[in-house]
Design an enzyme around this catalytic site. Sequence first.
Site, PDB file in Angstrom:
ATOM      1  N   GLU A  39      24.005   0.112 -23.301  1.00  0.00           N
ATOM      2  CA  GLU A  39      25.386   0.520 -23.489  1.00  0.00           C
ATOM      3  C   GLU A  39      26.306  -0.569 -22.972  1.00  0.00           C
ATOM      4  OE1 GLU A  39      26.632   3.717 -20.860  1.00  0.00           O
ATOM      5  OE2 GLU A  39      24.941   3.292 -19.549  1.00  0.00           O
ATOM      6  N   LYS A  88      28.675   5.884 -26.403  1.00  0.00           N
ATOM      7  CA  LYS A  88      27.320   5.336 -26.419  1.00  0.00           C
ATOM      8  C   LYS A  88      26.682   5.394 -27.800  1.00  0.00           C
ATOM      9  CE  LYS A  88      26.268   6.179 -21.537  1.00  0.00           C
ATOM     10  NZ  LYS A  88      27.628   6.500 -21.148  1.00  0.00           N
ATOM     11  N   ASN A 148      19.255   8.270 -12.008  1.00  0.00           N
ATOM     12  CA  ASN A 148      20.010   7.387 -12.898  1.00  0.00           C
ATOM     13  C   ASN A 148      21.322   6.910 -12.292  1.00  0.00           C
ATOM     14  OD1 ASN A 148      18.120   7.782 -15.165  1.00  0.00           O
ATOM     15  ND2 ASN A 148      18.941   9.866 -15.154  1.00  0.00           N
TER      16      ASN A 148
END
Length: 682
Positions: A288, A116, A235
């Site tokens: 990402e 990332k 998430n």
Amino acid sequence: MFSKILIANRGEIACRVIKTARRMGIKTVAVYSDADRNALHVRMADEAVHIGPAQANQSYIVIDRIMEAIRETGAEAVHPGYGFLSENPKFAAALDAAGVAFIGPPQKAIEAMGDKITSKKLADEAGVSTVPGHMGLIEDADEAAKIAAQIGYPVMIKASAGGGGKGMRIAWDDDEAREGFQSSKNEAANSFGDDRIFIEKFVTQPRHIEIQVLADQHGNCIYLGERECSIQRRNQKVIEEAPSPFLDEATRKAMGEQSVALAQAVGYTSAGTVEFIVDGDRNFYFLEMNTRLQVEHPVTELITGVDLVEQMIRVAAGEKLELPQDQVTLTGWAMESRLYAEDPYRGFLPSIGRLSRYRPPEEVAAGPLAEAGKWHEAGAPEGDTAVRNDTGVFEGGEISMYYDPMIAKLCTWAPDRAGAIEGMRLALDRFELEGIGHNLPFLSAVMDHDKFVSGNMTTAFIAEEYPDGFEGAVLPDDQIDRIAAAAAAMNRVAEIRRTRISGRMDNHERRVGSDWVVTIQDREVELTTDADREGATVRFADGRSMRVTSDWQPGQPLAVLNVDREPLVLKVGRITGGYRVRTRGADLVVKVYSPRQAELARLMPEKVEADTSKLLLCPMPGLVVKLHVEDGAEVQQGQALCTIEAMKMENILRAERKGVVSKINAAEGDSLAVDEVIMEFE
């Protein structure tokens, strides 16, 4: 084309790859750990190789064990699925050195975009808009708090090699930044073998929208529309759909073209996903790139007719993409609900155990995927609304504590969004699952939520709409009336059967009463049933009536009815005096009384729940990673008491109120069962 491929994964994604390979005439090799010896993917594959103990870090993510399985079986290519080794450049390099094709992107692309931190730098250099943040490595918790304060709270703390919601925390102050840094670091090390952490600004009120790209080895790259993934918990995506109800064509095109440009800049091939945060003004920011197949790929397949796994295999075999960008069309709407082994009534904590009943709804082929002849289940009936269930479990199988808690991905397709949602409502109601805690009720509740139905949601949806957790849906009065009518009609059928079995009377139908009082969700509904051979007309005290028809018989756990010509699906369990009914996210106790029984029931005292307010109970089966307090310690509300690890996620248990610890019953390293007492308070 390959004649044999090995699938370096497990569960539903391994089964998913096997289905496409089977349709293409390619033999498959499964790998399995001790815990997966009898797993569905092992049964489905042509061959299977044991690779080690249950723990993933001793089996599924050990490159040498996978390479040995390849040598043993002579597999020519490997599909990594998602998670495990799917984004590990060392694995791609090992395959390349052995002359085995990797059904995924090149090693350099994985290194560039799978990390990332690196991917954000490359995206920024390529002119792609990125979220402000600190891309350098962070040494310790104090440095994390300092950097977070400089960026400005709230911030997102993320594992560089992360994915699937693991190694991610939101911090709103210095204390949460320090705590989140350590938890993210621990989860990242355990899940990915890489504990590097970075921090970025957390964009409030965002939508999570991602673009699916597909590239071959000949310079061709296309994008296949977007997926809306804003319904998330911690998430981790819960519900996805394609297309997004928020994007317009201009934004879709801009996001797609940027995604393609980014993929081409790093020499990407195979299927990949570029993820964005999109704000309320449709400004989008690169998050990402996932250098693998996504969990939610079926919704893209359902609206495009493109089998992404097939295309990955063909690209790895050196074939060119046959579909140019100008021929990519998005038809209809698709929904995906992730069915997890987690209990929504206990804060969505993981649940393990045996699936005593597992009966998914029947798959139905429809839409572009069916028209393209790419439907995965041969012989599936066709209809106007598609139902697809990607799963890796079976009735009688076990959900293990060692792996992700996802059981299945239930998908629907329809010509429009409203149809896809209604199809999902019915499919969720028809999904029979017993033996473990699961999130089916929560998924059903979301499908009926006004904000979701309107398409007006952000990644904060669950936190905003269920701030105190999920306690079951409260159904509106019109739904309660429909269920009450159905219960009265069903109870009449059950009473007729009971009197017939008892043999006490010849004309049993004449002896079964027609007046009933149904108690449900704090309401009493007085009803009269007028039955005939086709069903029953149920009349309410205010003069209204509903027609109920069904072929349900007592003992059947699923009742599929029509109430006033509208479908109603109920999961039914017999209890004393009535039924336990589950539908549309509600778990209801429905009592069906005669008028005299109802009169007596009103006099019964309510049962008092046991007091556990002075106990800290283990909310899930798991491992005690850390005890944060000692005997005699005075604790404050919100203070961390204990960290429990289950299914590769760390869960911090906190004090609900101020108190003093009188006794600690567990030690670090202990494996605990649900409701086992961890500590007691004065």
